[in-house]
Enzyme design. Structure first.
Site, PDB file in Angstrom:
ATOM      1  N   GLU A 112      -0.642   1.550 -17.092  1.00 12.56           N
ATOM      2  CA  GLU A 112      -1.794   2.020 -16.331  1.00 12.56           C
ATOM      3  C   GLU A 112      -1.371   3.062 -15.298  1.00 12.56           C
ATOM      4  O   GLU A 112      -0.262   3.016 -14.764  1.00 12.56           O
ATOM      5  CB  GLU A 112      -2.496   0.842 -15.642  1.00 12.56           C
ATOM      6  CG  GLU A 112      -3.156  -0.088 -16.653  1.00 12.56           C
ATOM      7  CD  GLU A 112      -3.840  -1.292 -16.028  1.00 12.56           C
ATOM      8  OE1 GLU A 112      -4.684  -1.893 -16.716  1.00 12.56           O
ATOM      9  OE2 GLU A 112      -3.536  -1.647 -14.869  1.00 12.56           O
TER      10      GLU A 112
ATOM     11  N   CYS B 105      -1.074   7.848  -8.990  1.00 13.22           N
ATOM     12  CA  CYS B 105      -0.165   6.703  -8.934  1.00 13.22           C
ATOM     13  C   CYS B 105       0.271   6.421 -10.371  1.00 13.22           C
ATOM     14  O   CYS B 105      -0.553   6.050 -11.215  1.00 13.22           O
ATOM     15  CB  CYS B 105      -0.883   5.497  -8.334  1.00 13.22           C
ATOM     16  SG  CYS B 105       0.119   3.997  -8.312  1.00 13.22           S
TER      17      CYS B 105
ATOM     18  N   CYS C 295       7.626  -4.834 -15.758  1.00 12.69           N
ATOM     19  CA  CYS C 295       8.498  -4.562 -14.614  1.00 12.69           C
ATOM     20  C   CYS C 295       9.799  -5.329 -14.735  1.00 12.69           C
ATOM     21  O   CYS C 295       9.822  -6.454 -15.249  1.00 12.69           O
ATOM     22  CB  CYS C 295       7.786  -4.943 -13.308  1.00 12.69           C
ATOM     23  SG  CYS C 295       8.712  -4.450 -11.823  1.00 12.69           S
TER      24      CYS C 295
ATOM     25  N   CYS D 221       8.639  -9.759  -8.087  1.00 11.10           N
ATOM     26  CA  CYS D 221       7.883  -9.979  -6.859  1.00 11.10           C
ATOM     27  C   CYS D 221       6.702 -10.909  -7.141  1.00 11.10           C
ATOM     28  O   CYS D 221       5.877 -10.628  -8.011  1.00 11.10           O
ATOM     29  CB  CYS D 221       7.385  -8.649  -6.297  1.00 11.10           C
ATOM     30  SG  CYS D 221       8.708  -7.455  -5.991  1.00 11.10           S
TER      31      CYS D 221
ATOM     32  N   CYS E 289       2.823  -9.658  -6.983  1.00  7.19           N
ATOM     33  CA  CYS E 289       2.419  -8.486  -7.770  1.00  7.19           C
ATOM     34  C   CYS E 289       2.047  -8.887  -9.193  1.00  7.19           C
ATOM     35  O   CYS E 289       2.819  -9.569  -9.879  1.00  7.19           O
ATOM     36  CB  CYS E 289       3.560  -7.468  -7.786  1.00  7.19           C
ATOM     37  SG  CYS E 289       3.213  -5.993  -8.764  1.00  7.19           S
TER      38      CYS E 289
ATOM     39  N   SER F  61       8.625   5.073  -4.853  1.00  9.74           N
ATOM     40  CA  SER F  61       8.599   3.794  -4.148  1.00  9.74           C
ATOM     41  C   SER F  61       9.462   2.776  -4.886  1.00  9.74           C
ATOM     42  O   SER F  61       9.309   2.578  -6.090  1.00  9.74           O
ATOM     43  CB  SER F  61       7.161   3.279  -4.052  1.00  9.74           C
ATOM     44  OG  SER F  61       7.134   1.985  -3.493  1.00  9.74           O
TER      45      SER F  61
ATOM     46  N   SER G 268       9.374  -0.845  -0.574  1.00 11.92           N
ATOM     47  CA  SER G 268       8.464  -1.992  -0.530  1.00 11.92           C
ATOM     48  C   SER G 268       9.218  -3.134   0.155  1.00 11.92           C
ATOM     49  O   SER G 268       9.985  -3.845  -0.486  1.00 11.92           O
ATOM     50  CB  SER G 268       8.065  -2.350  -1.971  1.00 11.92           C
ATOM     51  OG  SER G 268       7.087  -3.343  -1.995  1.00 11.92           O
TER      52      SER G 268
ATOM     53  N   HIS H 129       8.178  -5.704   3.113  1.00 12.02           N
ATOM     54  CA  HIS H 129       7.389  -6.948   3.246  1.00 12.02           C
ATOM     55  C   HIS H 129       8.029  -8.047   4.087  1.00 12.02           C
ATOM     56  O   HIS H 129       7.330  -8.961   4.511  1.00 12.02           O
ATOM     57  CB  HIS H 129       6.975  -7.494   1.881  1.00 12.02           C
ATOM     58  CG  HIS H 129       6.346  -6.471   1.008  1.00 12.02           C
ATOM     59  ND1 HIS H 129       5.230  -5.756   1.395  1.00 12.02           N
ATOM     60  CD2 HIS H 129       6.683  -6.001  -0.217  1.00 12.02           C
ATOM     61  CE1 HIS H 129       4.901  -4.896   0.440  1.00 12.02           C
ATOM     62  NE2 HIS H 129       5.776  -5.020  -0.544  1.00 12.02           N
TER      63      HIS H 129
ATOM     64  N   CYS I 120      -3.222  -1.497  -5.129  1.00  8.37           N
ATOM     65  CA  CYS I 120      -1.785  -1.754  -5.089  1.00  8.37           C
ATOM     66  C   CYS I 120      -1.470  -3.196  -5.458  1.00  8.37           C
ATOM     67  O   CYS I 120      -2.030  -4.137  -4.895  1.00  8.37           O
ATOM     68  CB  CYS I 120      -1.301  -1.455  -3.672  1.00  8.37           C
ATOM     69  SG  CYS I 120       0.470  -1.362  -3.503  1.00  8.37           S
TER      70      CYS I 120
END
Length: 345
Positions: A93, A106, A113, A117, A120, A196, A219, A221, A338
């Protein structure tokens, strides 16, 4: 039958050599290269300044493994989410995010992935493969076309914040950015591109050594190892100490400010010690902090922190002269915000 080669895997010099070996002029390679990258041709038949015989020769030897925008969803806020079908049938996407003054693409770098995380949606997908450089490039070209069509101006910015960890597909990401910024490609300025990462110290140092010209976002957090590992388990392999060292190296080599992306969750990282740890981490290298609105992914484990907690972060960061912005998410109604990209449509 022998499998045809993807023509976009060839350099301009290799294309020129191909034509010479087939008793044609080397400059034909230049023409084809322009069609492939600057004009983003999806078919040899589109290459109208080549003879039919030349186009047939290309078709006999090569394929163009272009992407297809399989479905497009438009949010009530103007955000567009594309389900991109790749040549092997896999789906990723990409998102067009409009504001009054600019449009941002984006883009994804992996199918699924490599990382884990917990907050996500993409991380819950199995990593199938890395995207090729041309597949990354095609996402940008498609969104540039949508920007011109729906917003009457060319694409302004690119963020590698879609599906996947860009630094786990470093070579193809760099190749794609080289093409995107080349005058023979899309001609975008490197300063308008942000990569990122969740933080892969070795590759951050490599980027610095490679003298890349784009921007870096991390990223983050949490700036407390135990907390960060609980929500981003790979942090046990790439702890904050190593990340900090790599970011200091990045700044020393590039002189570029780093952006930290940071979501504040209720009961996870909303306490005073969390804020103090972030302030301390920010003092190592020049940076800014983007506090990002959390977008739920259905299971309820992670909940957006209160406005009071968010304001505590803002006041403490500002008190220590750290630039902080609050980023409100776009495209939530179509799962385009996000952390929400998970091939749902």
């Amino acid at each position: 039958m022998s499998k045809k080669k993807d023509i976009r895997a060839l350099t301009k010099e290799q294309l020129r050599d191909f034509f010479v070996k087939n008793n044609d002029k080397a400059f034909r390679g230049n023409q084809v290269y322009e069609w492939l990258w600057h004009k983003v041709a999806h078919s040899f038949d589109d290459m109208t300044n080549l003879s039919k015989e030349t186009r047939k020769m290309l078709d006999d030897n090569f394929v163009i493994n272009h992407i297809l925008v399989d479905t497009m969803q438009r949010s009530k806020d103007g955000t567009i989410k594309n389900a991109i079908k790749l040549h092997d049938g896999l789906i990723v996407e990409s998102v067009l995010i409009p504001t009054e003054k600019r449009t941002t693409a984006c883009v994804s770098s992996q199918v699924g992935c490599s990382l884990d995380c917990k907050f996500c949606a993409t991380a819950r997908l199995k990593r199938m493969r890395n995207l090729n450089a041309d597949e990354i490039y095609d996402q940008v070209a498609a969104i540039d076309k949508q920007s011109r069509l729906y917003h009457n101006h060319k694409l302004s910015n690119i963020v590698f914040m879609g599906m996947g960890e860009p630094l786990m597909n470093y070579n193809n990401v760099i190749k794609a950015i080289d093409k995107i910024t080349s005058p023979e490609g899309l001609g975008m300025a490197a300063r308008r591109i942000t990569v990122s990462t969740s933080g892969v110290p070795k590759i951050i140092k490599k980027m610095a050594d490679d003298e890349v010209r784009f921007n870096l976002a991390v990223s983050l957090h949490s700036a407390i190892d135990e907390v960060r590992t609980s929500i981003m388990p790979f942090n046990s392999t790439f702890p904050l100490k190593d990340l900090k060292e790599s970011l200091e190296y990045w700044y020393e080599k590039t002189n570029k400010t780093i952006t930290y992306e940071y979501v504040v969750w209720n009961g996870i990282n909303d306490k005073k010690e969390d804020i103090d740890a972030l302030v301390k981490f920010c003092q190592h290298v020049p940076c800014k902090v983007n506090l990002i609105e959390y977008n739920p992914i259905d299971d309820g484990e992670f909940q957006q922190a209160s406005e009071r907690a968010l304001n505590n972060y803002i006041s403490n960061l500002e008190m220590n002269d750290i630039v902080v912005n609050v980023r409100r998410s776009r495209g939530k109604d179509i799962d385009a915000a996000c952390g929400q990209l998970a091939n749902k449509s």
